[in-house]
Enzyme design. Structure first.
Site, PDB file in Angstrom:
ATOM      1  N   SER A 103       3.009  -5.838   0.416  1.00 26.04           N
ATOM      2  CA  SER A 103       1.552  -5.945   0.345  1.00 26.04           C
ATOM      3  C   SER A 103       1.201  -7.348  -0.112  1.00 26.04           C
ATOM      4  O   SER A 103       1.949  -7.966  -0.883  1.00 26.04           O
ATOM      5  CB  SER A 103       0.990  -4.926  -0.648  1.00 26.04           C
ATOM      6  OG  SER A 103      -0.342  -5.244  -1.003  1.00 26.04           O
ATOM      7  N   TYR A 132       1.049  -1.934  -8.994  1.00 22.85           N
ATOM      8  CA  TYR A 132       1.390  -1.766  -7.584  1.00 22.85           C
ATOM      9  C   TYR A 132       2.134  -2.984  -7.062  1.00 22.85           C
ATOM     10  O   TYR A 132       3.151  -2.865  -6.365  1.00 22.85           O
ATOM     11  CB  TYR A 132       0.090  -1.544  -6.797  1.00 22.85           C
ATOM     12  CG  TYR A 132       0.260  -1.392  -5.313  1.00 22.85           C
ATOM     13  CD1 TYR A 132       0.718  -0.194  -4.771  1.00 22.85           C
ATOM     14  CD2 TYR A 132      -0.076  -2.427  -4.441  1.00 22.85           C
ATOM     15  CE1 TYR A 132       0.849  -0.040  -3.396  1.00 22.85           C
ATOM     16  CE2 TYR A 132       0.059  -2.280  -3.068  1.00 22.85           C
ATOM     17  CZ  TYR A 132       0.518  -1.089  -2.550  1.00 22.85           C
ATOM     18  OH  TYR A 132       0.635  -0.941  -1.185  1.00 22.85           O
ATOM     19  N   LEU A 163      -5.689  -3.264   5.043  1.00 26.07           N
ATOM     20  CA  LEU A 163      -5.786  -2.540   6.303  1.00 26.07           C
ATOM     21  C   LEU A 163      -7.006  -1.627   6.341  1.00 26.07           C
ATOM     22  O   LEU A 163      -7.523  -1.210   5.302  1.00 26.07           O
ATOM     23  CB  LEU A 163      -4.533  -1.690   6.517  1.00 26.07           C
ATOM     24  CG  LEU A 163      -3.193  -2.416   6.565  1.00 26.07           C
ATOM     25  CD1 LEU A 163      -2.060  -1.403   6.548  1.00 26.07           C
ATOM     26  CD2 LEU A 163      -3.106  -3.303   7.797  1.00 26.07           C
ATOM     27  N   ARG A 206     -11.903 -11.734   1.680  1.00 31.75           N
ATOM     28  CA  ARG A 206     -10.870 -10.751   1.975  1.00 31.75           C
ATOM     29  C   ARG A 206     -10.456 -10.822   3.442  1.00 31.75           C
ATOM     30  O   ARG A 206     -11.259 -11.122   4.320  1.00 31.75           O
ATOM     31  CB  ARG A 206     -11.375  -9.331   1.675  1.00 31.75           C
ATOM     32  CG  ARG A 206     -11.538  -9.017   0.199  1.00 31.75           C
ATOM     33  CD  ARG A 206     -10.211  -8.950  -0.512  1.00 31.75           C
ATOM     34  NE  ARG A 206     -10.374  -8.651  -1.929  1.00 31.75           N
ATOM     35  CZ  ARG A 206     -10.507  -9.576  -2.869  1.00 31.75           C
ATOM     36  NH1 ARG A 206     -10.502 -10.864  -2.545  1.00 31.75           N
ATOM     37  NH2 ARG A 206     -10.641  -9.223  -4.133  1.00 31.75           N
TER      38      ARG A 206
END
Length: 305
Positions: A103, A132, A163, A206
């Site tokens: 990620s 994470y 995503l 983003r």
């Protein structure tokens, strides 16, 4: 080719299995009742029984800012345990090819320049999803270490940006930004609301990739495994502000109202843009524009949610 796809019923997994070329392969997409990725011997037993040729590890505990801030222990431990159990069991059972999913949360926070694969572990992580990120970094490093110790293994990590798409989670309590925006704007349109709230100033940037494009990248990886770099960004290579996402989504959805900003709410990293040079050199790039991806995602939302 027999492929074990973990997380086969999540956003990434369902888009991979829905791809037009997916029928070329034999897919194993077990539920958690069939194999518990949090238990090493459950994973090892499954691999010994079914003997896949390739593993695609798309399972994970995922969520947006709210979920990551609320449950950092769960996001760290579950993602770490799933990844290491799968990789270690794969090595022990003789599976030589694995596509692991990382990620862009793995990258240092507040870098204005595009994030290249070499930038991992070169700076402080974003606090809102640090647990994470740490799990994803550790599993990617473990994949690399296993290959160093055993050159017959090819365990590679794809690093997709954020995503969205069909099969996403649209509940704002758990969703990432775009499905949350679709949910909020649709509700506002239905209720005739005059204004919709945006967290922060909306100037954070983003990069969101349509999940169907990630599925394209995975199929391309299966067809070009040998040439794929061991660590590879999969993204657009360009980004938008949060405000722009709201504006473009409002156009797609047909919301005519205004927006207001809650400056007391966190925005996360100010920018998180992936450098896609390696992917382009490898021969892959995304095909959907933001508006095209939003239109397909909203169509799915209307039909299924």
């Amino acid at each position: 080719m027999k492929i074990l796809l973990t997380g086969g019923y999540g956003l990434v997994g369902r888009n991979i299995r829905s791809h037009s070329k997916a029928s070329k392969y034999e897919w194993l997409s077990p539920r958690s009742s069939e194999v518990n990725l949090l238990e090493y011997h459950s994973v090892l037993g499954y691999l010994h029984e079914y003997q896949p040729d390739v593993i695609i590890h798309a399972a994970g505990r995922v969520g947006g800012i709210q979920a990551n801030m609320r449950e950092p222990v769960r996001f760290l431990i579950e993602n770490l345990d799933m990844g290491r159990n799968l990789l270690l069991a794969a090595a022990e059972s003789g599976v030589t090819r694995v596509i692991n999913f990382g990620s862009t949360c793995m990258y240092p926070k507040n870098r204005q320049e595009p994030l290249a694969e070499k930038d991992i572990l070169t700076g402080e992580l974003e606090p809102t999803n640090e647990g994470y990120a740490l799990a994803k970094i550790t599993v990617a490093r473990l994949a690399d270490y296993l290959c160093r110790e055993n050159p017959s293994l090819q365990y590679k990590t794809l690093i997709p940006c954020n995503l969205y798409g069909p099969y996403d989670k649209f509940d704002p309590q758990w969703s990432h930004m775009i499905p949350a925006v679709i949910y909020k704007l649709h509700q506002a349109k239905q209720q005739g609301a005059s204004s919709v709230e945006i967290w922060g100033a909306g100037e954070a940037r983003r990069e969101f990739l349509y999940a169907g494009d990630l599925a394209d990248a995975v199929i391309y990886a299966l067809e070009n495994f040998e040439s794929m770099p061991s660590l590879l960004n999969i993204g657009l290579g360009y980004d938008y502000t949060v405000n722009q996402y709201y504006e473009i989504a409002a156009k797609v959805i047909g919301y005519k109202g205004d927006f207001h900003h809650d400056l007391s709410k966190p925005e996360g990293m100010q920018r998180k843009l992936s450098n896609t040079r390696l992917a382009q050199e490898w021969g892959w790039e995304a095909s959907h524009s933001l508006e095209q991806g939003l239109e397909k995602t909203y169509e799915y939302y209307l039909k299924n949610i």
